[in-house]
Design a protein around this motif. Structure first.
Motif, PDB file in Angstrom:
ATOM      1  N   LEU A 140     -30.175  49.018  69.972  1.00  0.00           N
ATOM      2  CA  LEU A 140     -30.069  50.382  69.454  1.00  0.00           C
ATOM      3  C   LEU A 140     -31.333  51.200  69.667  1.00  0.00           C
ATOM      4  CD1 LEU A 140     -28.166  49.496  66.175  1.00  0.00           C
ATOM      5  CD2 LEU A 140     -27.226  50.609  68.205  1.00  0.00           C
ATOM      6  N   SER A 141     -32.430  50.538  69.998  1.00  0.00           N
ATOM      7  CA  SER A 141     -33.650  51.302  70.278  1.00  0.00           C
ATOM      8  C   SER A 141     -33.553  52.039  71.610  1.00  0.00           C
ATOM      9  CB  SER A 141     -34.869  50.366  70.294  1.00  0.00           C
ATOM     10  OG  SER A 141     -34.716  49.367  71.301  1.00  0.00           O
ATOM     11  N   ASN A 142     -32.641  51.565  72.482  1.00  0.00           N
ATOM     12  CA  ASN A 142     -32.462  52.211  73.778  1.00  0.00           C
ATOM     13  C   ASN A 142     -31.238  53.112  73.820  1.00  0.00           C
ATOM     14  OD1 ASN A 142     -34.698  50.959  74.866  1.00  0.00           O
ATOM     15  ND2 ASN A 142     -33.536  49.201  75.635  1.00  0.00           N
ATOM     16  N   ASN A 143     -30.158  52.677  73.162  1.00  0.00           N
ATOM     17  CA  ASN A 143     -28.906  53.431  73.258  1.00  0.00           C
ATOM     18  C   ASN A 143     -28.042  53.131  72.043  1.00  0.00           C
ATOM     19  OD1 ASN A 143     -26.665  54.875  74.127  1.00  0.00           O
ATOM     20  ND2 ASN A 143     -25.894  53.179  75.390  1.00  0.00           N
ATOM     21  N   ASN A 144     -27.645  54.162  71.303  1.00  0.00           N
ATOM     22  CA  ASN A 144     -26.812  53.944  70.124  1.00  0.00           C
ATOM     23  C   ASN A 144     -25.405  54.505  70.296  1.00  0.00           C
ATOM     24  OD1 ASN A 144     -27.584  56.680  69.982  1.00  0.00           O
ATOM     25  ND2 ASN A 144     -27.426  56.701  67.741  1.00  0.00           N
ATOM     26  N   LYS A 145     -25.023  54.790  71.549  1.00  0.00           N
ATOM     27  CA  LYS A 145     -23.684  55.328  71.802  1.00  0.00           C
ATOM     28  C   LYS A 145     -22.696  54.193  72.048  1.00  0.00           C
ATOM     29  CE  LYS A 145     -21.078  58.597  74.668  1.00  0.00           C
ATOM     30  NZ  LYS A 145     -21.131  59.572  75.793  1.00  0.00           N
ATOM     31  N   LEU A 146     -21.545  54.260  71.360  1.00  0.00           N
ATOM     32  CA  LEU A 146     -20.499  53.262  71.539  1.00  0.00           C
ATOM     33  C   LEU A 146     -19.657  53.569  72.779  1.00  0.00           C
ATOM     34  CD1 LEU A 146     -19.212  52.814  67.869  1.00  0.00           C
ATOM     35  CD2 LEU A 146     -20.345  51.085  69.269  1.00  0.00           C
ATOM     36  N   PRO A 147     -19.007  52.555  73.348  1.00  0.00           N
ATOM     37  CA  PRO A 147     -18.103  52.806  74.472  1.00  0.00           C
ATOM     38  C   PRO A 147     -16.961  53.748  74.065  1.00  0.00           C
ATOM     39  CG  PRO A 147     -18.581  50.458  74.259  1.00  0.00           C
ATOM     40  CD  PRO A 147     -19.140  51.119  73.036  1.00  0.00           C
ATOM     41  N   ARG A 148     -16.290  54.318  75.062  1.00  0.00           N
ATOM     42  CA  ARG A 148     -15.164  55.205  74.801  1.00  0.00           C
ATOM     43  C   ARG A 148     -14.051  54.469  74.060  1.00  0.00           C
ATOM     44  NH1 ARG A 148     -15.865  55.450  80.081  1.00  0.00           N
ATOM     45  NH2 ARG A 148     -13.731  54.727  80.449  1.00  0.00           N
ATOM     46  N   GLU A 149     -13.201  55.216  73.378  1.00  0.00           N
ATOM     47  CA  GLU A 149     -12.112  54.631  72.589  1.00  0.00           C
ATOM     48  C   GLU A 149     -11.229  53.719  73.430  1.00  0.00           C
ATOM     49  OE1 GLU A 149      -9.859  57.658  70.671  1.00  0.00           O
ATOM     50  OE2 GLU A 149     -11.457  58.218  69.265  1.00  0.00           O
ATOM     51  N   GLU A 150     -10.876  54.182  74.629  1.00  0.00           N
ATOM     52  CA  GLU A 150      -9.966  53.377  75.456  1.00  0.00           C
ATOM     53  C   GLU A 150     -10.597  52.058  75.878  1.00  0.00           C
ATOM     54  OE1 GLU A 150     -11.377  56.913  78.093  1.00  0.00           O
ATOM     55  OE2 GLU A 150     -10.867  56.522  75.989  1.00  0.00           O
ATOM     56  N   LEU A 151     -11.925  52.067  76.110  1.00  0.00           N
ATOM     57  CA  LEU A 151     -12.612  50.840  76.498  1.00  0.00           C
ATOM     58  C   LEU A 151     -12.711  49.887  75.305  1.00  0.00           C
ATOM     59  CD1 LEU A 151     -14.047  49.157  78.576  1.00  0.00           C
ATOM     60  CD2 LEU A 151     -16.151  50.421  78.118  1.00  0.00           C
ATOM     61  N   LEU A 152     -13.011  50.434  74.115  1.00  0.00           N
ATOM     62  CA  LEU A 152     -13.055  49.604  72.909  1.00  0.00           C
ATOM     63  C   LEU A 152     -11.685  48.984  72.638  1.00  0.00           C
ATOM     64  CD1 LEU A 152     -15.215  51.739  70.420  1.00  0.00           C
ATOM     65  CD2 LEU A 152     -15.791  49.482  71.342  1.00  0.00           C
ATOM     66  N   ALA A 153     -10.633  49.780  72.839  1.00  0.00           N
ATOM     67  CA  ALA A 153      -9.274  49.278  72.620  1.00  0.00           C
ATOM     68  C   ALA A 153      -8.975  48.117  73.559  1.00  0.00           C
ATOM     69  CB  ALA A 153      -8.261  50.407  72.819  1.00  0.00           C
ATOM     70  N   GLU A 154      -9.395  48.240  74.806  1.00  0.00           N
ATOM     71  CA  GLU A 154      -9.172  47.167  75.790  1.00  0.00           C
ATOM     72  C   GLU A 154     -10.008  45.929  75.437  1.00  0.00           C
ATOM     73  OE1 GLU A 154      -9.859  46.429  80.582  1.00  0.00           O
ATOM     74  OE2 GLU A 154      -9.775  48.479  79.806  1.00  0.00           O
ATOM     75  N   MET A 155     -11.251  46.138  75.017  1.00  0.00           N
ATOM     76  CA  MET A 155     -12.131  45.015  74.666  1.00  0.00           C
ATOM     77  C   MET A 155     -11.596  44.230  73.466  1.00  0.00           C
ATOM     78  SD  MET A 155     -15.740  47.081  75.020  1.00  0.00           S
ATOM     79  CE  MET A 155     -16.613  45.950  73.952  1.00  0.00           C
ATOM     80  N   ILE A 156     -11.063  44.952  72.465  1.00  0.00           N
ATOM     81  CA  ILE A 156     -10.644  44.314  71.213  1.00  0.00           C
ATOM     82  C   ILE A 156      -9.187  43.863  71.261  1.00  0.00           C
ATOM     83  CG2 ILE A 156     -10.359  44.745  68.718  1.00  0.00           C
ATOM     84  CD1 ILE A 156     -12.804  46.600  68.913  1.00  0.00           C
ATOM     85  N   GLY A 157      -8.409  44.518  72.142  1.00  0.00           N
ATOM     86  CA  GLY A 157      -7.006  44.126  72.271  1.00  0.00           C
ATOM     87  C   GLY A 157      -6.099  44.804  71.271  1.00  0.00           C
ATOM     88  N   VAL A 158      -6.414  46.054  70.939  1.00  0.00           N
ATOM     89  CA  VAL A 158      -5.562  46.836  70.046  1.00  0.00           C
ATOM     90  C   VAL A 158      -5.318  48.197  70.688  1.00  0.00           C
ATOM     91  CG1 VAL A 158      -6.376  45.683  67.952  1.00  0.00           C
ATOM     92  CG2 VAL A 158      -7.575  47.721  68.771  1.00  0.00           C
ATOM     93  N   SER A 159      -4.481  49.000  70.046  1.00  0.00           N
ATOM     94  CA  SER A 159      -4.168  50.312  70.603  1.00  0.00           C
ATOM     95  C   SER A 159      -5.318  51.292  70.375  1.00  0.00           C
ATOM     96  CB  SER A 159      -2.896  50.870  69.963  1.00  0.00           C
ATOM     97  OG  SER A 159      -3.129  51.215  68.605  1.00  0.00           O
ATOM     98  N   ARG A 160      -5.282  52.366  71.132  1.00  0.00           N
ATOM     99  CA  ARG A 160      -6.306  53.396  70.966  1.00  0.00           C
ATOM    100  C   ARG A 160      -6.183  54.072  69.593  1.00  0.00           C
ATOM    101  NH1 ARG A 160      -7.632  58.287  75.278  1.00  0.00           N
ATOM    102  NH2 ARG A 160      -9.316  59.263  74.062  1.00  0.00           N
ATOM    103  N   ILE A 161      -4.949  54.183  69.091  1.00  0.00           N
ATOM    104  CA  ILE A 161      -4.732  54.768  67.759  1.00  0.00           C
ATOM    105  C   ILE A 161      -5.428  53.924  66.692  1.00  0.00           C
ATOM    106  CG2 ILE A 161      -2.987  55.259  65.999  1.00  0.00           C
ATOM    107  CD1 ILE A 161      -1.085  56.026  68.269  1.00  0.00           C
ATOM    108  N   THR A 162      -5.322  52.581  66.830  1.00  0.00           N
ATOM    109  CA  THR A 162      -5.975  51.679  65.882  1.00  0.00           C
ATOM    110  C   THR A 162      -7.487  51.824  65.956  1.00  0.00           C
ATOM    111  OG1 THR A 162      -4.154  50.093  66.003  1.00  0.00           O
ATOM    112  CG2 THR A 162      -6.265  49.255  65.230  1.00  0.00           C
ATOM    113  N   ILE A 163      -8.020  51.934  67.168  1.00  0.00           N
ATOM    114  CA  ILE A 163      -9.464  52.125  67.348  1.00  0.00           C
ATOM    115  C   ILE A 163      -9.913  53.427  66.706  1.00  0.00           C
ATOM    116  CG2 ILE A 163     -11.247  52.662  69.065  1.00  0.00           C
ATOM    117  CD1 ILE A 163     -10.722  49.712  68.830  1.00  0.00           C
ATOM    118  N   ARG A 164      -9.118  54.479  66.896  1.00  0.00           N
ATOM    119  CA  ARG A 164      -9.488  55.778  66.321  1.00  0.00           C
ATOM    120  C   ARG A 164      -9.541  55.698  64.794  1.00  0.00           C
ATOM    121  NH1 ARG A 164      -5.837  58.995  68.747  1.00  0.00           N
ATOM    122  NH2 ARG A 164      -7.233  59.186  70.530  1.00  0.00           N
TER     123      ARG A 164
END
Length: 257
Positions: free
Chosen positions: A28-52
């Motif tokens: 977090l000292s270099n970058n505190n931005k999370l991946p896009r919703e669609e990428l998080l959804a793919e990484m976790i294996g849930v829908s984009r609505i659930t990620i949102r």
């Protein structure tokens, strides 16, 4: 023993857990931005609505903040907070997070006189029995929290369950869940302060010198299930010399032109 039901995380809770785990791996000292919703959804294996929904929940808790057109960012300052006022944890966890070893003293559990104000808040019928359950939480052996829980005997499985309930050292919420499957989802509390010497019933658990002048945070309010059914009224007296609450608050300020 109560009928123990397996606790199952919702998809949103699972996503929140996985996002928190991902945050713990970030530099977090270099970058505190999370991946896009669609990428998080793919990484976790849930829908984009659930990620949102999970991100919205984390934003409400102050863990992340969302910027229109820019993305979702980790609120680095929030990661140093060990004890949050909201969402609230069970007291044993609050004590651990504050750096102490928790222990519990089981107090009185008894039928009490029908209290119109409390019973109305709990939407109890007049033929229902009101139960008072007292419990003392210690931190490294020191007084930390005194709880007075009021609930209907029907939430415990009837008055015959009082003996079993009196030997249950986890929270009243856990017991009710194991008995009925009902989960406490939210509460509405009034916040006040009080001296330990003014708390009715506390003298049964503390020595006289401990009662003299300890200022306590006093929370009183009703706890509700996910369908907004009241299940428990609580008086909670918290020693803020041990538990120090913190929270991230969003500001809504009307700036004049």
């Amino acid at each position: 023993m109560p009928n123990r039901k397996q606790s199952i995380l919702t998809l949103s809770d699972h996503a929140k857990f996985e996002i928190r785990k991902y945050i713990s791996t970030m530099n977090l000292s270099n970058n505190n931005k999370l991946p896009r919703e669609e990428l998080l959804a793919e990484m976790i294996g849930v829908s984009r609505i659930t990620i949102r929904q999970a991100l919205n929940d984390l934003a409400a808790e102050g863990i992340v903040f969302r910027r229109q057109g820019k993305g979702t960012f980790v609120n680095v300052a929030s990661l140093n907070i060990k004890v949050r006022f909201s969402p609230c944890m069970e007291f044993t966890q609050l004590i651990r997070n504050s750096g102490y070893k928790p222990s519990v003293i089981l107090g009185d559990i008894k039928k009490v006189t029908y209290d119109p104000a409390i019973c109305e808040l709990l939407q109890m019928e007049k033929d229902e029995t009101l139960i008072l359950a007292e419990k003392m939480f210690l931190a490294d052996g020191q007084f930390c929290v005194f709880c007075q829980d009021y609930l209907s005997a029907t939430q415990l499985g009837g008055t015959d369950a009082l003996l079993e309930f009196s030997q249950y050292d986890a929270s009243s919420f856990q017991y009710m869940y194991h008995v009925s499957g009902k989960k406490c989802e939210w509460d509405k509390v009034e916040i006040d302060t009080i001296l330990s010497s003014d708390v009715k019933g506390l003298s049964n658990y503390l020595k006289e010198q401990e009662l003299e002048s300890t200022p306590l945070l006093y929370l009183k309010g009703v706890n509700y299930t996910s369908d907004d059914t009241p299940i428990l009224y609580a008086n909670e007296y918290i020693n803020t010399k041990i538990i120090k609450f913190n929270m991230i608050r969003k500001k809504h300020i009307a700036y004049l032109p």
